[in-house]
Design a protein around this motif. Structure first.
Motif, PDB file in Angstrom:
ATOM      1  N   ALA A 120     -15.284  15.447 -78.844  1.00 15.46           N
ATOM      2  CA  ALA A 120     -15.437  13.985 -78.820  1.00 15.46           C
ATOM      3  C   ALA A 120     -16.701  13.574 -79.585  1.00 15.46           C
ATOM      4  CB  ALA A 120     -15.504  13.483 -77.379  1.00 15.46           C
ATOM      5  N   MET A 121     -17.746  14.390 -79.479  1.00 13.02           N
ATOM      6  CA  MET A 121     -18.974  14.112 -80.224  1.00 13.02           C
ATOM      7  C   MET A 121     -18.718  14.205 -81.729  1.00 13.02           C
ATOM      8  SD  MET A 121     -21.728  16.204 -77.849  1.00 13.02           S
ATOM      9  CE  MET A 121     -23.228  15.466 -78.511  1.00 13.02           C
ATOM     10  N   LEU A 122     -17.831  15.126 -82.122  1.00 18.19           N
ATOM     11  CA  LEU A 122     -17.500  15.261 -83.533  1.00 18.19           C
ATOM     12  C   LEU A 122     -16.780  14.023 -84.057  1.00 18.19           C
ATOM     13  CD1 LEU A 122     -16.296  18.988 -83.736  1.00 18.19           C
ATOM     14  CD2 LEU A 122     -18.586  18.055 -84.132  1.00 18.19           C
ATOM     15  N   GLU A 123     -15.971  13.412 -83.217  1.00 16.40           N
ATOM     16  CA  GLU A 123     -15.280  12.188 -83.638  1.00 16.40           C
ATOM     17  C   GLU A 123     -16.278  11.048 -83.851  1.00 16.40           C
ATOM     18  OE1 GLU A 123     -12.167  12.245 -84.669  1.00 16.40           O
ATOM     19  OE2 GLU A 123     -12.432  14.381 -84.215  1.00 16.40           O
ATOM     20  N   GLU A 124     -17.304  10.987 -83.002  1.00 17.59           N
ATOM     21  CA  GLU A 124     -18.363   9.992 -83.204  1.00 17.59           C
ATOM     22  C   GLU A 124     -19.083  10.250 -84.526  1.00 17.59           C
ATOM     23  OE1 GLU A 124     -20.836   8.537 -79.794  1.00 17.59           O
ATOM     24  OE2 GLU A 124     -20.065  10.367 -78.865  1.00 17.59           O
ATOM     25  N   GLN A 125     -19.329  11.518 -84.807  1.00 22.05           N
ATOM     26  CA  GLN A 125     -19.980  11.881 -86.064  1.00 22.05           C
ATOM     27  C   GLN A 125     -19.123  11.466 -87.259  1.00 22.05           C
ATOM     28  OE1 GLN A 125     -21.330  15.990 -86.187  1.00 22.05           O
ATOM     29  NE2 GLN A 125     -21.942  15.904 -84.038  1.00 22.05           N
ATOM     30  N   GLN A 126     -17.798  11.683 -87.148  1.00 22.99           N
ATOM     31  CA  GLN A 126     -16.915  11.313 -88.244  1.00 22.99           C
ATOM     32  C   GLN A 126     -16.959   9.812 -88.497  1.00 22.99           C
ATOM     33  OE1 GLN A 126     -14.685  13.494 -90.369  1.00 22.99           O
ATOM     34  NE2 GLN A 126     -15.317  11.593 -91.385  1.00 22.99           N
ATOM     35  N   ALA A 127     -17.009   9.041 -87.444  1.00 23.10           N
ATOM     36  CA  ALA A 127     -17.088   7.583 -87.594  1.00 23.10           C
ATOM     37  C   ALA A 127     -18.374   7.190 -88.316  1.00 23.10           C
ATOM     38  CB  ALA A 127     -17.009   6.909 -86.220  1.00 23.10           C
ATOM     39  N   ALA A 128     -19.473   7.863 -87.979  1.00 22.31           N
ATOM     40  CA  ALA A 128     -20.746   7.566 -88.636  1.00 22.31           C
ATOM     41  C   ALA A 128     -20.708   7.953 -90.109  1.00 22.31           C
ATOM     42  CB  ALA A 128     -21.891   8.294 -87.920  1.00 22.31           C
ATOM     43  N   VAL A 129     -20.098   9.099 -90.419  1.00 20.50           N
ATOM     44  CA  VAL A 129     -19.983   9.538 -91.805  1.00 20.50           C
ATOM     45  C   VAL A 129     -19.127   8.551 -92.597  1.00 20.50           C
ATOM     46  CG1 VAL A 129     -19.054  11.322 -93.340  1.00 20.50           C
ATOM     47  CG2 VAL A 129     -20.344  11.982 -91.315  1.00 20.50           C
ATOM     48  N   SER A 130     -17.999   8.155 -92.019  1.00 19.87           N
ATOM     49  CA  SER A 130     -17.073   7.247 -92.702  1.00 19.87           C
ATOM     50  C   SER A 130     -17.720   5.898 -92.997  1.00 19.87           C
ATOM     51  CB  SER A 130     -15.811   7.046 -91.866  1.00 19.87           C
ATOM     52  OG  SER A 130     -15.127   8.283 -91.686  1.00 19.87           O
ATOM     53  N   ALA A 131     -18.624   5.472 -92.108  1.00 21.20           N
ATOM     54  CA  ALA A 131     -19.304   4.183 -92.283  1.00 21.20           C
ATOM     55  C   ALA A 131     -20.627   4.332 -93.035  1.00 21.20           C
ATOM     56  CB  ALA A 131     -19.554   3.536 -90.927  1.00 21.20           C
ATOM     57  N   ASP A 132     -20.948   5.562 -93.468  1.00 22.32           N
ATOM     58  CA  ASP A 132     -22.200   5.862 -94.168  1.00 22.32           C
ATOM     59  C   ASP A 132     -23.414   5.419 -93.360  1.00 22.32           C
ATOM     60  OD1 ASP A 132     -23.693   6.959 -96.237  1.00 22.32           O
ATOM     61  OD2 ASP A 132     -23.778   5.089 -97.368  1.00 22.32           O
ATOM     62  N   LEU A 133     -23.365   5.684 -92.052  1.00 21.81           N
ATOM     63  CA  LEU A 133     -24.491   5.380 -91.167  1.00 21.81           C
ATOM     64  C   LEU A 133     -25.317   6.655 -91.022  1.00 21.81           C
ATOM     65  CD1 LEU A 133     -22.595   3.303 -88.450  1.00 21.81           C
ATOM     66  CD2 LEU A 133     -23.979   2.436 -90.360  1.00 21.81           C
ATOM     67  N   ARG A 134     -26.217   6.878 -91.961  1.00 22.19           N
ATOM     68  CA  ARG A 134     -26.918   8.165 -92.025  1.00 22.19           C
ATOM     69  C   ARG A 134     -27.862   8.381 -90.846  1.00 22.19           C
ATOM     70  NH1 ARG A 134     -28.369   7.635 -98.475  1.00 22.19           N
ATOM     71  NH2 ARG A 134     -26.261   7.024 -99.076  1.00 22.19           N
ATOM     72  N   GLN A 135     -28.582   7.332 -90.472  1.00 24.07           N
ATOM     73  CA  GLN A 135     -29.496   7.487 -89.346  1.00 24.07           C
ATOM     74  C   GLN A 135     -28.717   7.760 -88.064  1.00 24.07           C
ATOM     75  OE1 GLN A 135     -32.919   5.025 -89.605  1.00 24.07           O
ATOM     76  NE2 GLN A 135     -33.260   4.970 -87.416  1.00 24.07           N
ATOM     77  N   LYS A 136     -27.602   7.071 -87.880  1.00 26.74           N
ATOM     78  CA  LYS A 136     -26.748   7.305 -86.715  1.00 26.74           C
ATOM     79  C   LYS A 136     -26.205   8.727 -86.726  1.00 26.74           C
ATOM     80  CE  LYS A 136     -24.265   6.094 -83.098  1.00 26.74           C
ATOM     81  NZ  LYS A 136     -24.923   5.837 -81.788  1.00 26.74           N
ATOM     82  N   PHE A 137     -25.760   9.186 -87.901  1.00 26.04           N
ATOM     83  CA  PHE A 137     -25.250  10.552 -87.980  1.00 26.04           C
ATOM     84  C   PHE A 137     -26.341  11.565 -87.645  1.00 26.04           C
ATOM     85  CE2 PHE A 137     -24.599  14.589 -90.143  1.00 26.04           C
ATOM     86  CZ  PHE A 137     -23.351  14.944 -89.632  1.00 26.04           C
TER      87      PHE A 137
END
Length: 230
Positions: A120-137
């Motif tokens: 589930a944490m990986l899915e959150e990471q994917q969302a951050a990558v897709s949105a180019d939210l580098r600090q969040k990632f």
């Protein structure tokens, strides 16, 4: 009438101090390079900008200096430290040794629910990558590695790692423009190896994942020479 012994055990309240808030704000701005290496700042200027007194800023400066993010020099301006290549490689060595030990311990005790939690944490990471939210990632990346330490029962290891990785973190952040998806793919493979109980593969994947910083260090330094020590 119930006596004191009837009182249910209470958890301490977790209230962030002003110094904690100042520390976290400066930490994030330095990590994300909003405040780049070489930037000079003073307690007075930071206190005015954040609307606080100088004491919490002084406390935050001290904590940041302990992590290697800033240089405090008496009678001279405080300066955000430049990235040390030697410190990056030292942090990589320490982090790899501690995280491999935690991974081995986690392998022996991890449950199906915990594996699902990691996924589930990986899915959150994917969302951050897709949105180019580098600090969040970056935050989610750290949370993933911390969770493995926690599962192993050695979350204190992450405290030791965090104390060493200031210089490494800034190089990691700079690499996320092109490397976030690669890091996420590494995480997916590590979780799959954990699910398959393949300890050798999991260790090899984690070692390769953490070692990637050494492979990109030269490129990052060439692109951002002003951020690095001579």
């Amino acid at each position: 009438m119930s006596g004191p012994s009837a009182l249910k055990a209470l958890e301490p309240l977790k209230i962030r101090s002003i110094a904690d808030t100042v520390f976290e704000e400066l930490h994030q701005q330095i990590l994300s390079l909003e405040l780049p290496p070489g930037t000079r700042m003073s307690e007075l200027d930071v206190a005015k900008a954040l609307g606080v007194s100088r004491q919490p800023v002084r406390d935050a400066f001290f904590r940041l200096s302990q992590l290697g993010f800033i240089l405090i020099r008496p009678q001279r301006a405080t300066e955000i430290s430049k990235v040390s290549e030697a410190a990056v490689l030292r942090a990589r060595f320490i982090r790899t040794a501690l995280e491999i030990a935690c991974l081995r311990a986690a392998m022996d005790v991890i449950t199906a629910d915990q594996l699902n939690e990691l996924e589930a944490m990986l899915e959150e990471q994917q969302a951050a990558v897709s949105a180019d939210l580098r600090q969040k990632f970056h935050q989610l990346d750290d949370a993933f590695h911390l969770r493995i330490c926690q599962i192993a029962g050695h979350d204190y290891a992450w405290t030791l790692i965090r104390e060493q990785k200031a210089h490494m973190d800034r190089v990691r952040f700079l690499s996320l423009a092109s490397g976030a998806q690669i890091a996420l793919d590494d995480h997916r493979k590590i979780v799959q190896a954990l699910r398959e109980s393949d300890s050798l593969k999991a260790e090899q994947l984690l070692t390769s994942h953490l070692g990637r910083i050494a492979l990109i260090l030269g490129q990052i330094r060439a692109e951002h020479a002003d951020y690095f020590e001579e």
